[in-house]
Design a protein around this motif. Structure first.
Motif, PDB file in Angstrom:
ATOM      1  N   VAL A 186      30.111  34.516  23.208  1.00 27.15           N
ATOM      2  CA  VAL A 186      29.861  34.479  21.773  1.00 27.15           C
ATOM      3  C   VAL A 186      28.616  35.264  21.390  1.00 27.15           C
ATOM      4  CG1 VAL A 186      29.496  32.979  19.790  1.00 27.15           C
ATOM      5  CG2 VAL A 186      31.036  32.251  21.633  1.00 27.15           C
ATOM      6  N   GLU A 187      27.497  35.001  22.052  1.00 27.98           N
ATOM      7  CA  GLU A 187      26.255  35.647  21.662  1.00 27.98           C
ATOM      8  C   GLU A 187      26.292  37.145  21.891  1.00 27.98           C
ATOM      9  OE1 GLU A 187      22.841  33.803  23.336  1.00 27.98           O
ATOM     10  OE2 GLU A 187      23.182  31.864  22.363  1.00 27.98           O
ATOM     11  N   GLU A 188      26.910  37.574  22.999  1.00 25.89           N
ATOM     12  CA  GLU A 188      26.994  39.009  23.294  1.00 25.89           C
ATOM     13  C   GLU A 188      28.123  39.690  22.534  1.00 25.89           C
ATOM     14  OE1 GLU A 188      26.935  36.613  25.522  1.00 25.89           O
ATOM     15  OE2 GLU A 188      25.618  37.058  27.220  1.00 25.89           O
ATOM     16  N   GLU A 189      28.974  38.870  21.858  1.00 26.16           N
ATOM     17  CA  GLU A 189      30.144  39.382  21.151  1.00 26.16           C
ATOM     18  C   GLU A 189      31.024  40.222  22.069  1.00 26.16           C
ATOM     19  OE1 GLU A 189      28.949  41.356  17.581  1.00 26.16           O
ATOM     20  OE2 GLU A 189      28.151  39.551  16.647  1.00 26.16           O
ATOM     21  N   GLU A 190      31.214  39.721  23.301  1.00 28.77           N
ATOM     22  CA  GLU A 190      32.062  40.389  24.278  1.00 28.77           C
ATOM     23  C   GLU A 190      33.305  39.543  24.545  1.00 28.77           C
ATOM     24  OE1 GLU A 190      29.812  41.029  27.796  1.00 28.77           O
ATOM     25  OE2 GLU A 190      28.349  42.366  26.849  1.00 28.77           O
ATOM     26  N   VAL A 191      34.431  40.202  24.740  1.00 32.74           N
ATOM     27  CA  VAL A 191      35.659  39.488  25.076  1.00 32.74           C
ATOM     28  C   VAL A 191      36.286  40.093  26.326  1.00 32.74           C
ATOM     29  CG1 VAL A 191      36.160  38.793  22.696  1.00 32.74           C
ATOM     30  CG2 VAL A 191      37.087  40.948  23.585  1.00 32.74           C
ATOM     31  N   GLU A 192      37.037  39.272  27.030  1.00 39.42           N
ATOM     32  CA  GLU A 192      37.857  39.714  28.147  1.00 39.42           C
ATOM     33  C   GLU A 192      39.242  39.109  27.948  1.00 39.42           C
ATOM     34  OE1 GLU A 192      36.115  38.638  31.920  1.00 39.42           O
ATOM     35  OE2 GLU A 192      34.091  38.988  31.164  1.00 39.42           O
ATOM     36  N   LEU A 193      40.269  39.846  28.298  1.00 39.84           N
ATOM     37  CA  LEU A 193      41.637  39.348  28.186  1.00 39.84           C
ATOM     38  C   LEU A 193      42.390  39.690  29.462  1.00 39.84           C
ATOM     39  CD1 LEU A 193      43.833  38.085  26.244  1.00 39.84           C
ATOM     40  CD2 LEU A 193      44.486  40.461  25.734  1.00 39.84           C
ATOM     41  N   TYR A 194      43.121  38.707  29.986  1.00 46.79           N
ATOM     42  CA  TYR A 194      43.866  38.916  31.223  1.00 46.79           C
ATOM     43  C   TYR A 194      45.324  38.532  31.015  1.00 46.79           C
ATOM     44  CZ  TYR A 194      39.215  39.301  33.157  1.00 46.79           C
ATOM     45  OH  TYR A 194      37.926  39.703  33.391  1.00 46.79           O
ATOM     46  N   ASP A 195      46.211  39.380  31.497  1.00 45.30           N
ATOM     47  CA  ASP A 195      47.646  39.114  31.479  1.00 45.30           C
ATOM     48  C   ASP A 195      47.980  38.360  32.766  1.00 45.30           C
ATOM     49  OD1 ASP A 195      50.406  39.116  31.597  1.00 45.30           O
ATOM     50  OD2 ASP A 195      50.613  41.196  30.954  1.00 45.30           O
ATOM     51  N   LEU A 196      48.131  37.057  32.665  1.00 44.65           N
ATOM     52  CA  LEU A 196      48.295  36.220  33.856  1.00 44.65           C
ATOM     53  C   LEU A 196      49.625  36.456  34.559  1.00 44.65           C
ATOM     54  CD1 LEU A 196      46.796  32.888  32.474  1.00 44.65           C
ATOM     55  CD2 LEU A 196      45.664  34.616  33.892  1.00 44.65           C
ATOM     56  N   ARG A 197      50.584  37.050  33.869  1.00 45.77           N
ATOM     57  CA  ARG A 197      51.877  37.316  34.520  1.00 45.77           C
ATOM     58  C   ARG A 197      51.737  38.413  35.565  1.00 45.77           C
ATOM     59  NH1 ARG A 197      54.534  38.329  28.777  1.00 45.77           N
ATOM     60  NH2 ARG A 197      52.576  39.495  28.754  1.00 45.77           N
ATOM     61  N   SER A 198      51.031  39.474  35.216  1.00 49.33           N
ATOM     62  CA  SER A 198      50.887  40.600  36.137  1.00 49.33           C
ATOM     63  C   SER A 198      49.555  40.584  36.874  1.00 49.33           C
ATOM     64  CB  SER A 198      51.016  41.921  35.369  1.00 49.33           C
ATOM     65  OG  SER A 198      49.999  42.033  34.382  1.00 49.33           O
ATOM     66  N   ASP A 199      48.614  39.763  36.405  1.00 51.72           N
ATOM     67  CA  ASP A 199      47.262  39.757  36.964  1.00 51.72           C
ATOM     68  C   ASP A 199      46.740  38.320  37.067  1.00 51.72           C
ATOM     69  OD1 ASP A 199      44.704  40.573  37.778  1.00 51.72           O
ATOM     70  OD2 ASP A 199      44.013  40.879  35.715  1.00 51.72           O
ATOM     71  N   PRO A 200      47.389  37.481  37.906  1.00 50.08           N
ATOM     72  CA  PRO A 200      46.987  36.071  37.987  1.00 50.08           C
ATOM     73  C   PRO A 200      45.580  35.861  38.521  1.00 50.08           C
ATOM     74  CG  PRO A 200      48.538  36.600  39.738  1.00 50.08           C
ATOM     75  CD  PRO A 200      48.511  37.789  38.818  1.00 50.08           C
ATOM     76  N   ASN A 201      45.016  36.853  39.199  1.00 52.07           N
ATOM     77  CA  ASN A 201      43.658  36.719  39.737  1.00 52.07           C
ATOM     78  C   ASN A 201      42.575  37.161  38.747  1.00 52.07           C
ATOM     79  OD1 ASN A 201      44.539  35.740  42.277  1.00 52.07           O
ATOM     80  ND2 ASN A 201      45.004  37.831  42.924  1.00 52.07           N
ATOM     81  N   GLU A 202      42.988  37.532  37.545  1.00 47.27           N
ATOM     82  CA  GLU A 202      42.055  37.881  36.466  1.00 47.27           C
ATOM     83  C   GLU A 202      41.073  38.980  36.878  1.00 47.27           C
ATOM     84  OE1 GLU A 202      41.339  33.672  34.307  1.00 47.27           O
ATOM     85  OE2 GLU A 202      41.067  33.657  36.483  1.00 47.27           O
ATOM     86  N   LEU A 203      41.642  40.110  37.272  1.00 42.64           N
ATOM     87  CA  LEU A 203      40.820  41.230  37.746  1.00 42.64           C
ATOM     88  C   LEU A 203      40.805  42.411  36.783  1.00 42.64           C
ATOM     89  CD1 LEU A 203      41.906  41.219  41.511  1.00 42.64           C
ATOM     90  CD2 LEU A 203      39.855  40.183  40.496  1.00 42.64           C
ATOM     91  N   ASN A 204      41.827  42.513  35.906  1.00 45.09           N
ATOM     92  CA  ASN A 204      41.980  43.690  35.048  1.00 45.09           C
ATOM     93  C   ASN A 204      41.885  43.284  33.584  1.00 45.09           C
ATOM     94  OD1 ASN A 204      42.571  46.320  34.184  1.00 45.09           O
ATOM     95  ND2 ASN A 204      44.781  45.916  34.186  1.00 45.09           N
ATOM     96  N   ASP A 205      40.753  43.534  32.951  1.00 47.08           N
ATOM     97  CA  ASP A 205      40.532  43.209  31.546  1.00 47.08           C
ATOM     98  C   ASP A 205      41.363  44.147  30.672  1.00 47.08           C
ATOM     99  OD1 ASP A 205      39.613  42.636  29.010  1.00 47.08           O
ATOM    100  OD2 ASP A 205      37.581  43.404  29.349  1.00 47.08           O
TER     101      ASP A 205
END
Length: 221
Positions: A186-205
């Motif tokens: 929130v403070e840095e106003e940064e987001v990350e999004l992960y497609d859990l179907r193709s990237d269950p290990n959350e490596l590719n934002d």
């Protein structure tokens, strides 16, 4: 990370000395950057030993319930309050970070009258309370949080709830659906999004490629 030697040996591992175990625990908690590959391997062995230890005593409990002829009248739920990180995102232990290695935990429900099977919809620990009321056919109190997943145990579907989590003293928010996971610093106003179907290990934002999904999930948080 201190399993009895018996369970360590059952896995084919040589027991570690108490000083080695203390050293590993100290490094993991206070200076994880100094962990070597050998250290991480030993930590994983210790964790495997703890799982074996837990499994053994769950087995003893179930055997006792069966010996007393009450297992068929008993609801048994096995779950966990958190997972454990082993460097997947540069972190170890279970500090308040919101990746799935910490948030996604086992949930095994044994209840008389229900068939064995797997649930492929997302549920939350928050849902355990109302689910137990439903299984016991007791009215769910209005003040109870969560949504009963009892229909899933009967093979039906329910509307999937979005799971929301906070970490780092509320500085980071996350919400999770079966197919998407969004982080919002929130403070840095940064987001990350992960497609859990193709990237269950959350490596590719993939937040840049999916602004509509990000906006939708930020709205939930």
């Amino acid at each position: 990370f201190t399993p009895p030697d018996q369970f360590f040996e059952e896995l084919g591992y040589s027991p570690l000395s108490k000083s080695r175990i203390a050293e590993l625990n100290g490094k993991m908690q206070e200076s994880s950057g100094s962990l070597t590959d050998e250290d991480v391997d030993d930590l994983l062995k210790l964790y495997d030993g703890e799982i074996r230890f837990t499994d053994h005593y769950i087995g003893e409990l179930l055997d006792y319930l069966e010996q007393q002829n009450i297992l068929d009248e008993t609801i048994v739920i096995i779950t966990a309050d958190h997972g454990e990180a082993f460097g997947e995102h540069g972190r170890f232990g279970h500090h308040p970070y919101l990746y799935d290695e910490l948030l996604r935990v086992p949930m095994i429900v044994y209840a008389p009258g229900y068939e064995a099977g797997f649930i492929d919809q997302q549920v939350s620990l928050l849902d355990l309370g109302p689910s137990l009321y439903d299984i016991l056919e007791i009215d769910i109190p209005e003040a109870m949080q969560g949504t009963s997943f009892e229909p899933l145990l009967r093979g039906e579907e329910i509307d999937e709830e979005v799971a929301i989590a906070t970490g780092m003293d509320g500085q980071t928010l996350a919400c999770r659906k079966s197919n998407w996971k969004c982080f919002w610093k929130v403070e840095e106003e940064e987001v990350e999004l992960y497609d859990l179907r193709s990237d269950p290990n959350e490596l590719n934002d993939v937040s840049t490629d999916n602004p509509t999904i990000v906006e939708e999930l930020q709205g939930v948080m």
